[in-house]
Scaffold this active site. Structure first.
Site, PDB file in Angstrom:
ATOM      1  N   LYS A 121      -7.625  38.729  41.800  1.00 17.37           N
ATOM      2  CA  LYS A 121      -8.479  38.430  42.949  1.00 17.37           C
ATOM      3  C   LYS A 121      -9.016  39.754  43.497  1.00 17.37           C
ATOM      4  CE  LYS A 121      -6.688  34.022  44.471  1.00 17.37           C
ATOM      5  NZ  LYS A 121      -6.032  33.749  43.173  1.00 17.37           N
ATOM      6  N   ASP A 178     -10.844  35.735  39.494  1.00 22.96           N
ATOM      7  CA  ASP A 178     -10.830  34.482  40.247  1.00 22.96           C
ATOM      8  C   ASP A 178     -11.964  34.493  41.273  1.00 22.96           C
ATOM      9  OD1 ASP A 178      -8.535  33.674  38.938  1.00 22.96           O
ATOM     10  OD2 ASP A 178      -7.181  33.995  40.640  1.00 22.96           O
ATOM     11  N   MET A 179     -12.400  33.295  41.672  1.00 21.38           N
ATOM     12  CA  MET A 179     -13.411  33.224  42.728  1.00 21.38           C
ATOM     13  C   MET A 179     -12.731  32.820  44.033  1.00 21.38           C
ATOM     14  SD  MET A 179     -16.480  33.946  43.327  1.00 21.38           S
ATOM     15  CE  MET A 179     -17.519  33.914  41.862  1.00 21.38           C
ATOM     16  N   GLN A 230     -17.262  27.701  41.039  1.00 24.31           N
ATOM     17  CA  GLN A 230     -16.704  26.536  41.751  1.00 24.31           C
ATOM     18  C   GLN A 230     -17.775  25.446  41.881  1.00 24.31           C
ATOM     19  OE1 GLN A 230     -16.323  29.329  44.773  1.00 24.31           O
ATOM     20  NE2 GLN A 230     -14.091  29.357  44.855  1.00 24.31           N
ATOM     21  N   ARG A 277     -14.758  30.383  33.785  1.00 25.81           N
ATOM     22  CA  ARG A 277     -13.823  29.299  34.117  1.00 25.81           C
ATOM     23  C   ARG A 277     -14.508  28.434  35.170  1.00 25.81           C
ATOM     24  NH1 ARG A 277      -9.153  31.292  37.529  1.00 25.81           N
ATOM     25  NH2 ARG A 277      -8.071  31.842  35.612  1.00 25.81           N
ATOM     26  N   LYS A 318     -13.154  23.259  40.636  1.00 29.61           N
ATOM     27  CA  LYS A 318     -13.861  22.550  41.720  1.00 29.61           C
ATOM     28  C   LYS A 318     -13.994  23.424  42.970  1.00 29.61           C
ATOM     29  CE  LYS A 318     -12.579  17.884  40.271  1.00 29.61           C
ATOM     30  NZ  LYS A 318     -11.934  16.621  40.642  1.00 29.61           N
ATOM     31  N   GLY A 319     -12.989  24.257  43.235  1.00 24.18           N
ATOM     32  CA  GLY A 319     -13.040  25.110  44.435  1.00 24.18           C
ATOM     33  C   GLY A 319     -11.935  24.737  45.395  1.00 24.18           C
ATOM     34  N   THR A 355      -9.100  22.151  35.354  1.00 24.26           N
ATOM     35  CA  THR A 355      -8.949  20.977  36.221  1.00 24.26           C
ATOM     36  C   THR A 355      -7.739  20.175  35.778  1.00 24.26           C
ATOM     37  OG1 THR A 355     -10.043  18.946  36.994  1.00 24.26           O
ATOM     38  CG2 THR A 355     -10.520  19.608  34.743  1.00 24.26           C
ATOM     39  N   HIS A 356      -7.193  19.386  36.738  1.00 23.79           N
ATOM     40  CA  HIS A 356      -6.127  18.431  36.382  1.00 23.79           C
ATOM     41  C   HIS A 356      -6.674  17.022  36.418  1.00 23.79           C
ATOM     42  CE1 HIS A 356      -4.697  21.886  38.728  1.00 23.79           C
ATOM     43  NE2 HIS A 356      -3.896  22.025  37.703  1.00 23.79           N
TER      44      HIS A 356
HETATM   45  C1  LIG Z   1      -6.507  27.342  35.905  1.00 25.73           C
HETATM   46  C2  LIG Z   1      -7.085  27.154  37.264  1.00 25.73           C
HETATM   47  C3  LIG Z   1      -7.643  28.236  37.919  1.00 25.73           C
HETATM   48  C4  LIG Z   1      -8.223  28.080  39.174  1.00 25.73           C
HETATM   49  N1  LIG Z   1      -8.875  29.141  39.763  1.00 25.73           N
HETATM   50  C5  LIG Z   1      -9.535  28.940  40.927  1.00 25.73           C
HETATM   51  C6  LIG Z   1     -10.351  29.951  41.487  1.00 25.73           C
HETATM   52  O1  LIG Z   1     -10.501  31.058  40.944  1.00 25.73           O
HETATM   53  N2  LIG Z   1     -10.978  29.686  42.664  1.00 25.73           N
HETATM   54  C7  LIG Z   1     -10.865  28.471  43.306  1.00 25.73           C
HETATM   55  O2  LIG Z   1     -11.491  28.276  44.344  1.00 25.73           O
HETATM   56  N3  LIG Z   1     -10.079  27.505  42.789  1.00 25.73           N
HETATM   57  C8  LIG Z   1      -9.417  27.700  41.633  1.00 25.73           C
HETATM   58  N4  LIG Z   1      -8.656  26.691  41.113  1.00 25.73           N
HETATM   59  C9  LIG Z   1      -8.319  25.496  41.943  1.00 25.73           C
HETATM   60  C10 LIG Z   1      -9.383  24.421  41.842  1.00 25.73           C
HETATM   61  O3  LIG Z   1     -10.563  24.860  42.461  1.00 25.73           O
HETATM   62  C11 LIG Z   1      -8.920  23.116  42.517  1.00 25.73           C
HETATM   63  O4  LIG Z   1      -8.630  23.335  43.862  1.00 25.73           O
HETATM   64  C12 LIG Z   1      -7.689  22.498  41.878  1.00 25.73           C
HETATM   65  O5  LIG Z   1      -7.675  22.675  40.500  1.00 25.73           O
HETATM   66  C13 LIG Z   1      -7.635  20.979  42.159  1.00 25.73           C
HETATM   67  O6  LIG Z   1      -8.782  20.371  41.637  1.00 25.73           O
HETATM   68  P1  LIG Z   1      -8.774  19.448  40.318  1.00 25.73           P
HETATM   69  O7  LIG Z   1      -9.890  19.886  39.463  1.00 25.73           O
HETATM   70  O8  LIG Z   1      -7.454  19.454  39.683  1.00 25.73           O
HETATM   71  O9  LIG Z   1      -9.210  18.011  40.855  1.00 25.73           O
HETATM   72  P2  LIG Z   1      -8.724  17.101  42.045  1.00 25.73           P
HETATM   73  O10 LIG Z   1      -9.733  16.031  42.156  1.00 25.73           O
HETATM   74  O11 LIG Z   1      -8.399  17.895  43.265  1.00 25.73           O
HETATM   75  O12 LIG Z   1      -7.370  16.505  41.501  1.00 25.73           O
HETATM   76  C14 LIG Z   1      -7.329  15.642  40.382  1.00 25.73           C
HETATM   77  C15 LIG Z   1      -5.884  15.267  40.124  1.00 25.73           C
HETATM   78  O13 LIG Z   1      -5.156  16.417  39.740  1.00 25.73           O
HETATM   79  C16 LIG Z   1      -3.859  16.414  40.310  1.00 25.73           C
HETATM   80  N5  LIG Z   1      -3.737  17.542  41.258  1.00 25.73           N
HETATM   81  C17 LIG Z   1      -4.738  18.326  41.706  1.00 25.73           C
HETATM   82  N6  LIG Z   1      -4.254  19.287  42.532  1.00 25.73           N
HETATM   83  C18 LIG Z   1      -2.938  19.082  42.611  1.00 25.73           C
HETATM   84  C19 LIG Z   1      -1.882  19.745  43.299  1.00 25.73           C
HETATM   85  N7  LIG Z   1      -2.083  20.789  44.084  1.00 25.73           N
HETATM   86  N8  LIG Z   1      -0.619  19.273  43.147  1.00 25.73           N
HETATM   87  C20 LIG Z   1      -0.368  18.206  42.347  1.00 25.73           C
HETATM   88  N9  LIG Z   1      -1.343  17.542  41.670  1.00 25.73           N
HETATM   89  C21 LIG Z   1      -2.592  17.970  41.793  1.00 25.73           C
HETATM   90  C22 LIG Z   1      -3.710  15.097  41.011  1.00 25.73           C
HETATM   91  O14 LIG Z   1      -3.164  14.178  40.095  1.00 25.73           O
HETATM   92  C23 LIG Z   1      -5.134  14.744  41.347  1.00 25.73           C
HETATM   93  O15 LIG Z   1      -5.326  13.369  41.525  1.00 25.73           O
HETATM   94  C24 LIG Z   1      -8.140  26.802  39.826  1.00 25.73           C
HETATM   95  C25 LIG Z   1      -7.589  25.711  39.165  1.00 25.73           C
HETATM   96  C26 LIG Z   1      -7.088  25.867  37.885  1.00 25.73           C
HETATM   97  C27 LIG Z   1      -6.556  24.664  37.192  1.00 25.73           C
END
Ligand SMILES: Cc1cc2nc3c(=O)[nH]c(=O)nc-3n(C[C@H](O)[C@H](O)[C@H](O)COP(=O)(O)OP(=O)(O)OC[C@H]3O[C@@H](n4cnc5c(N)ncnc54)[C@H](O)[C@@H]3O)c2cc1C
Length: 307
Positions: free
Chosen positions: A95, A129-130, A158, A179, A182-183, A226-227
């Protein structure tokens, strides 16, 4: 709930209080590998054993002194050194505010360059990272100026930001390693899509741009971070339909979240990389994870009742 935990993530007094509480430290361990380099290496080794790659994050952000930024730079060089010596498969994520962006762009850039040189020696890649939108333009500037000199550097976009469509169009032309996430920050309403459905639609559209023939022809590489099973399915459908070779993209998830899905994607033969944070400065990272999912708050409370 989301706004509340994102607000908490910036409160220094709450940070001091919460990081001293045993139950909070135990709950944070679900998302954080531990406090030491040994903890991080142990987690990376276990992931590697299951066919999963890593990107390690030495936790910390918004440092206020040059000495702290230099210390963070040295900490990164130390973990990269260990990664090289141990032969584990891991890149690193950094970061810029941990490396002095609030102090000065040139100072920060020099610290990142130092990390990039160490990473290059062991064949590792550094992802910038952003952070929140007040840093987006400066983060892209630092990335671009370093990218002119170093191959082993990539950036994050993001999908919640309105500006990301233009940023991605430019990064595709530049053949960047991006990468897509979503943010995770609290943002002013004039900069981000207001509804989750719009953020998701933006994610799918940006992923398609990054994975397109045109972007790949320029050398682009994409990390789908993403998850969200819907985002993952959309990416899988696009790469199958457009015959995107598997070495031109990867999936990424955070340590401690959806391990089942991480293992499944690795088993299906996709490159799967897990973001492994470690260190003592886990408070803001942990608050962002709580903000993302109400169920995590119950997890925290369960630890409190157990304590
Ligand atoms: C490898 C990686 C690097 C990242 N780097 C950055 C970055 O540099 N800058 C930035 O702003 N963001 C970053 N993020 C975070 C990202 O922006 C999201 O806030 C985060 O990934 C949750 O969004 P989602 O895409 O999983 O979808 P969502 O719609 O939020 O979640 C989808 C599903 O994933 C699961 N899930 C999501 N979050 C969680 C949690 N905290 N605990 C348990 N289950 C969860 C749940 O089952 C949820 O229903 C990163 C994420 C990943 C995976």
């Amino acid at each position: 709930m989301r706004a509340f935990f994102l607000w908490m993530s910036h409160r220094a007094s709450l940070r001091r209080l919460i990081t001293r509480l045993g139950f909070a430290r135990r709950a944070a361990r679900r998302f954080v590998a531990g406090e030491t380099i040994d903890d991080a290496i142990g987690v990376i080794r276990a992931l590697n054993a299951g066919g999963i790659l890593a990107t390690v994050d030495h936790l910390g952000e918004n440092v206020e002194t040059e000495a702290d930024a230099r210390r963070a730079t040295e900490d990164y060089r130390a973990i990269l050194d260990r990664i090289g010596k141990e032969g584990v498969k891991s890149h690193a994520s950094i970061k810029l505010t941990q490396l002095g962006l609030d102090i000065g762009v040139d100072f920060c850039r020099e610290n990142v360059a130092c990390i990039l040189r160490t990473a290059k020696d062991i064949g590792a890649f550094i992802r910038i990272d952003m952070e929140s939108s007040e840093y987006t333009a400066r983060t892209l500037d630092v990335y671009r100026s370093l990218r002119r000199e170093y191959e082993n550097v990539g950036i994050v976009i993001q999908s919640y930001l309105y500006r990301s469509k233009d940023d991605v169009a430019a990064l595709c032309q530049e053949g960047a390693n991006v990468r897509l996430c979503k943010g995770a920050y609290k943002e002013p309403p004039d900069k981000t899509f207001p509804h989750k459905a719009d953020v998701d639609a933006s994610y799918v559209a940006l992923a398609r741009m990054l994975l397109s023939d045109g972007a790949r022809a320029q050398g682009a590489y994409t990390a789908i971070a993403t998850h969200d099973p819907k985002m993952i399915e959309a990416a899988k459908a696009y790469v199958a339909e457009h015959r995107v070779p598997r070495h031109r993209f990867e999936f990424q998830m955070l340590y401690g979240i959806r391990r089942d899905l991480q293992q499944q994607l690795a088993k299906e033969g996709y490159t799967m990389r897990v973001y492994v944070p470690y260190g003592t400065e886990w408070y803001p990272y942990f608050m962002r994870r709580l903000a993302e999912r109400p169920a995590n708050v119950w997890f925290l409370l369960r630890n409190l009742f157990r304590a």
